[in-house]
Design a protein around this motif. Structure first.
Motif, PDB file in Angstrom:
ATOM      1  N   ILE A  74       1.094  -0.661  -0.200  1.00 12.60           N
ATOM      2  CA  ILE A  74      -0.509   0.595  -0.203  1.00 12.60           C
ATOM      3  C   ILE A  74       0.944   1.320  -0.306  1.00 12.60           C
ATOM      4  O   ILE A  74       0.328   2.491  -0.119  1.00 12.60           O
ATOM      5  CB  ILE A  74      -0.534   0.224   1.108  1.00 12.60           C
ATOM      6  CG1 ILE A  74      -0.390   0.128   2.459  1.00 12.60           C
ATOM      7  CG2 ILE A  74      -1.834  -1.446   1.319  1.00 12.60           C
ATOM      8  CD1 ILE A  74      -1.041   0.453   3.700  1.00 12.60           C
ATOM      9  N   SER A  75       2.319   1.172   0.407  1.00 13.94           N
ATOM     10  CA  SER A  75       2.701   2.357   0.260  1.00 13.94           C
ATOM     11  C   SER A  75       3.078   3.283  -1.284  1.00 13.94           C
ATOM     12  O   SER A  75       3.262   2.035  -1.872  1.00 13.94           O
ATOM     13  CB  SER A  75       4.515   1.579   1.284  1.00 13.94           C
ATOM     14  OG  SER A  75       4.311   1.237   2.028  1.00 13.94           O
ATOM     15  N   ALA A  77       9.950   6.063  -5.361  1.00 16.51           N
ATOM     16  CA  ALA A  77      10.241   7.160  -6.993  1.00 16.51           C
ATOM     17  C   ALA A  77       9.033   8.635  -6.496  1.00 16.51           C
ATOM     18  O   ALA A  77       9.437   9.763  -6.540  1.00 16.51           O
ATOM     19  CB  ALA A  77      10.055   7.368  -8.362  1.00 16.51           C
ATOM     20  N   MET A  78       7.818   7.761  -6.009  1.00 16.82           N
ATOM     21  CA  MET A  78       6.871   9.344  -6.181  1.00 16.82           C
ATOM     22  C   MET A  78       7.350   9.610  -4.475  1.00 16.82           C
ATOM     23  O   MET A  78       7.099  10.977  -4.869  1.00 16.82           O
ATOM     24  CB  MET A  78       5.678   8.044  -5.416  1.00 16.82           C
ATOM     25  CG  MET A  78       5.239   7.392  -6.988  1.00 16.82           C
ATOM     26  SD  MET A  78       3.912   5.329  -6.475  1.00 16.82           S
ATOM     27  CE  MET A  78       2.081   7.185  -6.020  1.00 16.82           C
ATOM     28  N   ALA A  79       7.361   9.548  -3.771  1.00 17.37           N
ATOM     29  CA  ALA A  79       8.027   9.750  -2.488  1.00 17.37           C
ATOM     30  C   ALA A  79       9.337  10.453  -2.777  1.00 17.37           C
ATOM     31  O   ALA A  79       9.220  12.362  -2.153  1.00 17.37           O
ATOM     32  CB  ALA A  79       8.462   8.994  -1.009  1.00 17.37           C
ATOM     33  N   THR A 133       1.343   8.092   6.174  1.00 18.94           N
ATOM     34  CA  THR A 133       0.681   7.543   6.232  1.00 18.94           C
ATOM     35  C   THR A 133       0.301   7.347   4.884  1.00 18.94           C
ATOM     36  O   THR A 133      -0.797   6.963   4.349  1.00 18.94           O
ATOM     37  CB  THR A 133      -0.417   7.702   7.448  1.00 18.94           C
ATOM     38  OG1 THR A 133      -1.188   9.163   6.815  1.00 18.94           O
ATOM     39  CG2 THR A 133      -0.268   7.220   8.834  1.00 18.94           C
ATOM     40  N   VAL A 134       0.705   8.252   4.284  1.00 19.48           N
ATOM     41  CA  VAL A 134       0.603   8.164   2.441  1.00 19.48           C
ATOM     42  C   VAL A 134       0.176   6.784   1.988  1.00 19.48           C
ATOM     43  O   VAL A 134       1.206   5.417   2.273  1.00 19.48           O
ATOM     44  CB  VAL A 134       1.202   9.147   1.774  1.00 19.48           C
ATOM     45  CG1 VAL A 134       1.070   9.200   0.472  1.00 19.48           C
ATOM     46  CG2 VAL A 134       1.466   9.692   2.435  1.00 19.48           C
ATOM     47  N   TYR A 191      -3.267  10.614  -5.771  1.00 23.23           N
ATOM     48  CA  TYR A 191      -2.769  11.086  -4.533  1.00 23.23           C
ATOM     49  C   TYR A 191      -2.554  12.226  -4.136  1.00 23.23           C
ATOM     50  O   TYR A 191      -2.277  13.059  -5.318  1.00 23.23           O
ATOM     51  CB  TYR A 191      -1.785  10.219  -3.251  1.00 23.23           C
ATOM     52  CG  TYR A 191      -0.177  10.536  -3.279  1.00 23.23           C
ATOM     53  CD1 TYR A 191       0.635  11.215  -3.164  1.00 23.23           C
ATOM     54  CD2 TYR A 191       0.264   9.903  -5.190  1.00 23.23           C
ATOM     55  CE1 TYR A 191       2.245  11.398  -3.447  1.00 23.23           C
ATOM     56  CE2 TYR A 191       1.423  10.043  -4.857  1.00 23.23           C
ATOM     57  CZ  TYR A 191       2.564  10.788  -4.269  1.00 23.23           C
ATOM     58  OH  TYR A 191       3.726  10.757  -4.424  1.00 23.23           O
ATOM     59  N   ASP A 192      -2.679  13.160  -3.191  1.00 23.55           N
ATOM     60  CA  ASP A 192      -2.600  14.878  -2.561  1.00 23.55           C
ATOM     61  C   ASP A 192      -1.620  14.899  -1.492  1.00 23.55           C
ATOM     62  O   ASP A 192      -0.964  14.145  -0.333  1.00 23.55           O
ATOM     63  CB  ASP A 192      -3.796  15.119  -2.186  1.00 23.55           C
ATOM     64  CG  ASP A 192      -4.261  14.808  -0.834  1.00 23.55           C
ATOM     65  OD1 ASP A 192      -3.899  13.374  -0.510  1.00 23.55           O
ATOM     66  OD2 ASP A 192      -4.622  15.483  -0.005  1.00 23.55           O
TER      67      ASP A 192
END
Length: 220
Positions: free
Chosen positions: A72-73, A77-79, A114-115, A126-127
């Motif tokens: 679910i994380s 790369a997105m982070a 908790t993203v 996601y925001d």
């Protein structure tokens, strides 16, 4: 701005394990896979597979939690992309002398670590919730705070979306960012981390609302 902890870090340890079940929507832990699946509608298919693959024994519960967190994380790369983006916006707002002294920080899931990935498929984003606290504007009208931050953001990105009720928003490739203009709350709360945010009413007028994202983060 310090990077918040990852979901994986939040979901390890005894307290994190309890939080994992709450996030995934599992109210009870039983050996019935059918019950688990029925109470886990919000889980991605990979998360459900992770539950099925792990036996319900104390020996490999850590493996289960690790699989759940991984499924679910958001990716590294997105982070990283999100972190670069909100830090860039923060530097712009901090450098804008028209806003006076500012304190720019994340709130919500990104601040809490908790993203999670969108559960509706790859078309969903996601925001990131960013707070822009104008420290010298505690007595300024709500309309001034909202418009001042909006003007600054339009100078940073001309494709900033139309004014929202409380935030200014712009889009990125995989996520969108909501920037919340606010000032210190000096009238409703004795906590020095409390903020006064702005709310645009349907008739175009502005009113005050109150919150404390730093206090909530510390409590969490």
């Amino acid at each position: 701005m310090k990077r918040p902890p990852s979901v994986t870090a939040m979901l390890t340890g005894r307290a994190g394990k309890m939080w994992t079940f709450a996030t995934c929507g599992i109210a009870e832990w039983t050996s019935s896979r059918r019950l688990i699946a029925s109470r886990s509608k919000a889980l991605t298919s990979s998360c459900v597979r992770a539950i099925s693959e792990a036996a319900m024994t104390s020996h490999n519960l850590d493996i289960l939690y690790s699989k759940l967190a991984e499924s679910i994380s958001i990716t590294d790369a997105m982070a990283d992309a999100a972190e670069r983006s909100y830090k860039s916006v923060g530097r712009h707002l901090d450098d804008d002398t028209s806003l006076g002294e500012t304190d720019v920080y994340t709130q919500g899931s990104f601040a809490l670590g908790t993203v999670i990935r969108p559960i509706s498929g790859e078309d969903e984003d996601y925001d990131i919730d960013l707070v822009c606290e104008m420290e010298d504007a505690a007595s300024a009208p709500a309309s001034h705070i909202k418009k001042a931050v909006g003007k600054s953001l339009r100078g940073y990105r001309k494709d900033t979306e139309d004014e929202g009720k409380r935030c200014w928003t712009f889009q990125y490739d995989k996520f969108h960012m909501d920037v919340l203009p606010c000032s210190p709350d000096i009238t409703h709360c004795s906590d020095d981390t409390a903020i006064r945010l702005t709310h645009k009413n349907p008739d175009g007028s502005y009113s005050n609302r109150y919150s404390n994202p730093k206090g909530y983060r510390d409590w969490f």
